[in-house]
Design an enzyme around this catalytic site. Structure first.
Site, mmCIF file in Angstrom:
data_model
loop_
_atom_site.group_PDB
_atom_site.id
_atom_site.type_symbol
_atom_site.label_atom_id
_atom_site.label_comp_id
_atom_site.label_asym_id
_atom_site.label_seq_id
_atom_site.Cartn_x
_atom_site.Cartn_y
_atom_site.Cartn_z
ATOM 1 N N GLY A 209 48.312 49.202 44.798
ATOM 2 C CA GLY A 209 49.213 48.527 43.859
ATOM 3 C C GLY A 209 50.618 48.288 44.385
ATOM 4 O O GLY A 209 51.494 47.842 43.638
ATOM 5 N N GLY A 211 51.708 45.973 46.421
ATOM 6 C CA GLY A 211 52.065 44.548 46.401
ATOM 7 C C GLY A 211 52.446 44.080 45.008
ATOM 8 O O GLY A 211 53.449 43.377 44.820
ATOM 9 N N CYS A 212 51.660 44.491 44.033
ATOM 10 C CA CYS A 212 51.939 44.134 42.631
ATOM 11 C C CYS A 212 53.293 44.707 42.213
ATOM 12 O O CYS A 212 54.117 44.023 41.594
ATOM 13 C CB CYS A 212 50.879 44.714 41.702
ATOM 14 S SG CYS A 212 49.198 44.255 42.118
HETATM 15 O O1 PXL Z 1 47.065 44.610 44.636
HETATM 16 C C1 PXL Z 1 46.308 43.487 44.350
HETATM 17 C C2 PXL Z 1 45.690 43.517 43.003
HETATM 18 C C3 PXL Z 1 46.116 42.666 42.036
HETATM 19 N N1 PXL Z 1 45.591 42.607 40.811
HETATM 20 C C4 PXL Z 1 44.587 43.426 40.461
HETATM 21 C C5 PXL Z 1 44.112 44.333 41.369
HETATM 22 C C6 PXL Z 1 44.673 44.396 42.677
HETATM 23 C C7 PXL Z 1 44.179 45.347 43.657
HETATM 24 O O2 PXL Z 1 43.269 46.094 43.467
HETATM 25 O O3 PXL Z 1 43.145 45.143 41.006
HETATM 26 C C8 PXL Z 1 44.019 43.362 39.083
#
Ligand code: PXL
Length: 270
Positions: A209, A211-212
């Site tokens: 997570g 990057g998010c």
């Molecule tokens: O990190 C990328 C990402 C974005 N969105 C969702 C994810 C992930 C990585 O697992 O599950 C819903």
């Protein structure tokens, strides 16, 4: 006090470490009121993604319009968009509502290798969404897919940033986490000047997570009125501390610690 507001348009991670869950936690910690439009539901934990259920276009449009017609937003973060139809819808909605401060995280593949974006959707990302981006935030593998370049050196990263700027993103961040070695460099390009932040790589498997969280921290900072450069610095600090103080939750790639940034700030004041 009037709170700033941000909307994440992204996928749900049932394990809570990435996707909209990471985004909303990050918004909250940076003092921003968070809202969400869910594009897909994933069944996943720290060991991997078991299933992906994209939402209907109608359901995605209704969520975005519900926010737009009543509340509005000071910033948008887009994450997992899954296919070209969803990308085109989201781009159309951003234009229709004339939203500003758009952070596009071009999510493609989850840590365990599960595909979060269909191959056919890369073209739509470049044609429809990246041109609307205030900032686009690929990691190195994503930048390679978007530009067709093989990115090995810092010069390659700069070339990729120039290409992504030329297709319409006002600012480009190329995150350094996937680079080699112990020294990590995150790169920001504004169309004329490169700005970098150097840090030491933190040695942990608990980076799910990141990057998010990085993109959400940039969106929250833009919502709070910061410049793009200051938002980049804030996002870097936020993610660095979140990894450093990771929670060691689950048996696989665990989530990061979204409390760490605010806790460190609070401790510094005392
Ligand atoms: O990190 C990328 C990402 C974005 N969105 C969702 C994810 C992930 C990585 O697992 O599950 C819903």
């Amino acid at each position: 006090m009037k709170r700033k507001i941000a909307l994440t348009i992204a996928g749900s991670d049932s394990g809570g470490g990435a996707g909209i869950q990471a985004d909303l936690k990050t918004f909250q910690e940076l003092g921003v009121y968070g809202m969400s439009a869910i594009t897909a539901v994933t069944a996943q934990n720290t060991l991997g993604v078991d299933a992906v259920y994209p939402m209907s276009l109608d359901a995605i449009e209704k969520q975005i319009d519900a926010v737009a017609t009543d509340i509005g937003t000071d910033a948008i973060k887009t994450g997992m968009l899954f296919d070209s139809a969803i990308i085109e819808l989201v781009a159309e909605k951003i234009k229709q509502h004339n939203w500003k401060n758009i952070v596009v995280d071009p999510v493609m593949i989850a840590k365990g290798g599960a595909s979060l974006l269909q191959k056919e959707a890369v073209v739509a990302l470049k044609e429809h969404l990246i041109p609307l981006a205030t900032v686009v935030t690929p990691n190195i593998p994503e930048a390679e897919v978007l530009t067709g370049l093989s990115i090995v050196t810092m010069e390659d990263r700069k070339e990729a940033a120039i290409m992504l700027h030329s297709i319409g993103a006002k600012y480009v961040v190329i995150k350094g986490g996937h680079g080699d070695g112990d020294d990590l460099v995150d790169l920001l390009y504004d169309g004329s000047v490169f700005y970098t932040i150097d840090s030491k790589r933190l040695n942990t498997k608990n980076t799910h997570g990141t990057g998010c969280t990085f993109a959400a921290a940039m969106a929250a900072s833009l919502a709070n009125g910061m410049s793009v450069r200051r938002s980049f610095e804030t996002a870097k600090d936020f993610v660095y501390l979140a990894i450093k103080h990771n929670l060691n939750i689950g048996k696989g790639h665990g989530p990061t610690n979204h409390w760490a940034y605010a806790e460190e700030k609070a401790a510094a004041i005392q």
